[in-house]
Write a protein that holds these residues in place. Structure first.
Motif, short mmCIF file in Angstrom:
data_model
loop_
_atom_site.label_atom_id
_atom_site.label_comp_id
_atom_site.label_asym_id
_atom_site.label_seq_id
_atom_site.Cartn_x
_atom_site.Cartn_y
_atom_site.Cartn_z
N PHE A 200 2.91 -5.06 38.81
CA PHE A 200 2.29 -5.54 37.56
C PHE A 200 3.28 -5.33 36.30
O PHE A 200 3.32 -6.52 36.03
CB PHE A 200 0.61 -6.01 37.36
N VAL A 201 3.23 -4.24 35.90
CA VAL A 201 3.90 -4.13 34.82
C VAL A 201 5.49 -3.59 35.64
O VAL A 201 6.25 -4.03 34.58
CB VAL A 201 3.52 -2.46 34.48
N SER A 202 6.60 -2.78 36.88
CA SER A 202 7.57 -2.62 36.37
C SER A 202 7.88 -3.42 36.73
O SER A 202 9.13 -3.24 37.05
CB SER A 202 7.44 -1.22 36.84
N GLU A 203 7.43 -4.23 38.01
CA GLU A 203 7.79 -5.35 38.96
C GLU A 203 7.55 -6.09 37.97
O GLU A 203 9.11 -6.86 38.34
CB GLU A 203 7.68 -5.10 40.17
N LEU A 204 6.76 -6.80 37.72
CA LEU A 204 6.89 -8.38 37.45
C LEU A 204 7.05 -8.42 35.66
O LEU A 204 6.71 -9.16 35.17
CB LEU A 204 5.47 -8.84 38.26
N ASP A 205 6.61 -7.18 35.28
CA ASP A 205 7.12 -6.88 33.82
C ASP A 205 6.24 -7.89 33.11
O ASP A 205 6.05 -8.68 32.10
CB ASP A 205 8.77 -7.79 33.51
N LEU A 206 4.68 -7.95 33.32
CA LEU A 206 3.55 -8.84 32.79
C LEU A 206 3.25 -7.55 31.54
O LEU A 206 2.08 -8.01 31.10
CB LEU A 206 2.37 -8.78 33.63
N GLY A 207 3.52 -7.00 31.35
CA GLY A 207 3.44 -6.30 29.66
C GLY A 207 1.15 -6.37 30.06
O GLY A 207 1.07 -5.35 30.97
#
Length: 404
Positions: A200-207
């Motif tokens: 969610f954070v590193s791959e999809l950049d959802l913060g």
């Protein structure tokens, strides 16, 4: 001489047998201790590890996000967690004593009563998270940290309700030596959280949404697993289904829960106050983040030792410990930390020294109390408490109010 030699050999043989028996008893006790403690250690490390993982991934999002989460986690989440953990420890006291007395059917009733008390308490605490930004502004924190912290605090609302069930169920199962399931489910939840946070954070950049969403999903999947274990027949003696008896005699449970809550809260809020004080230093973003990370790393190590500990709680001595915590932490630790940090200009180092000083005082006093405790008297008090609140199996469906 021959008789003397024989007597000496007999005594030496007896002493050797005693030493062997002592070794066997120690080994047996160690195995039993690890059987109980290891799953508890695993569960505590995994559960606290979820907080650390979330903090780590938010650190990759940005400095403000890291500092905001550190502030919200150290103040708001620790504030509410302290209340719920303390109130849930009443479940540990009651279930542990009921299991020891063979009143197995009462354990499920105590669990349901704790759910009611904790759920109402969590709901009362919701404004702390709903009005996160105004509260942090009122406390004088940096504007950008307060605004981001308000967003993070809203994401923590589902996680707070996870505490209502995870804490009470853990104590319910641990009292009957069924805590291995807690360890495995907590570990699986932790590993899932790491994987989802990375996606969610590193791959999809959802913060923030990615990190906090992962935290909530993994935490609630753990709760679902515990529900399945309890409701589907793995606790046949202690879980007899939902019952109206959970609404009876609830006032004594509330009283014990409050004293437990005060005991734990005074301990957890101690760290929160020091993090809050770090927010008033120059370069508050770095100060908050650094002090919070140090506290979390220290608390992570503490999880190992907490798995071995249940003395004051198991004996129902929460009120006594609450007074000890109040004096040690707030009359010694906090003032010392403030003086060293702001008067002696030691900064975060001064706060840390103050924190350690309060803990040392608390440890000395509690050690003395445990040494001086009359444990036979504690057994009698526990028996009286259990007999007072005992419902016979046939009474569970008959009693629908505390006055009946």
């Amino acid at each position: 001489m021959d008789n003397g030699l024989e007597e000496r050999e007999r005594l030496l043989g007896f002493e050797g047998q005693e030493r062997n028996d002592l070794k066997q008893r120690i080994w047996k006790e160690m195995k039993l201790t690890w059987r109980i403690a290891f799953p508890s250690i695993l569960s505590r490390i995994a559960s606290f590890g979820q907080i650390l993982v979330t903090q780590s991934f938010l650190g990759h999002v940005g400095e403000i996000e890291l500092a905001s989460f550190a502030l919200v986690q150290s103040i708001f989440l620790r504030f509410v967690n302290g209340i719920l953990l303390g109130m849930s420890s009443a479940t540990e006291t009651l279930c542990g004593q009921a299991f020891g007395a063979g009143h197995y059917h009462m354990m499920g009733i105590y669990l349901q009563r704790s759910w009611l008390v904790d759920c109402v308490t969590a709901t009362i605490m919701l404004p702390v998270f709903i009005f996160g930004t105004p509260i942090m502004n009122l406390l004088g924190q940096q504007k950008d940290i307060a605004e981001t912290g308000g967003v993070i605090s809203l994401w923590l609302i589902p996680f707070v309700y996870n505490f209502v069930f995870s804490l009470t169920i853990q104590m319910f199962l641990q009292a009957q030596l069924k805590n291995m399931i807690i360890g495995w489910l907590s570990t699986a939840s932790f590993l899932l959280h790491v994987l989802m946070s990375w996606i969610f954070v590193s791959e999809l950049d959802l913060g923030i949404a990615g990190a906090m969403g992962s935290l909530n999903i993994s935490a609630w999947l753990n709760i679902i697993g515990l529900f399945v274990y309890i409701f589907c027949g793995w606790c046949p003696d202690t879980w007899k289904g939902f019952t109206s008896a959970a609404f009876t005699d609830i006032l004594p449970v509330i009283k014990l829960s409050i004293s437990s809550g005060v005991m734990i809260c005074l301990e957890l809020w101690y760290n929160s106050i020091l993090v809050l004080l770090a927010g008033y230093m120059k370069n508050a973003t770095v100060a908050i983040s650094a002090f919070s990370i140090c506290l979390n790393v220290s608390a992570f190590q503490l999880m190992i030792f907490l798995g071995f500990l249940g003395v004051a709680v198991g004996a129902g001595m929460q009120s006594t410990v609450a007074f000890v915590n109040l004096g040690s932490y707030y009359f010694v630790g906090v003032p010392t930390g403030v003086l060293l940090a702001y008067v002696a200009n030691l900064g975060v180092t001064g706060l840390w020294i103050g924190l350690l000083g309060g803990i040392v005082i608390q440890t000395i006093i509690l050690s003395f109390i445990i040494w001086r405790t009359d444990w036979d008297d504690q057994v009698n008090k526990a028996s009286q408490r259990l007999n007072k609140w005992l419902l016979k199996p046939s009474e569970k469906s008959d009693r629908s109010s505390p006055n009946m």
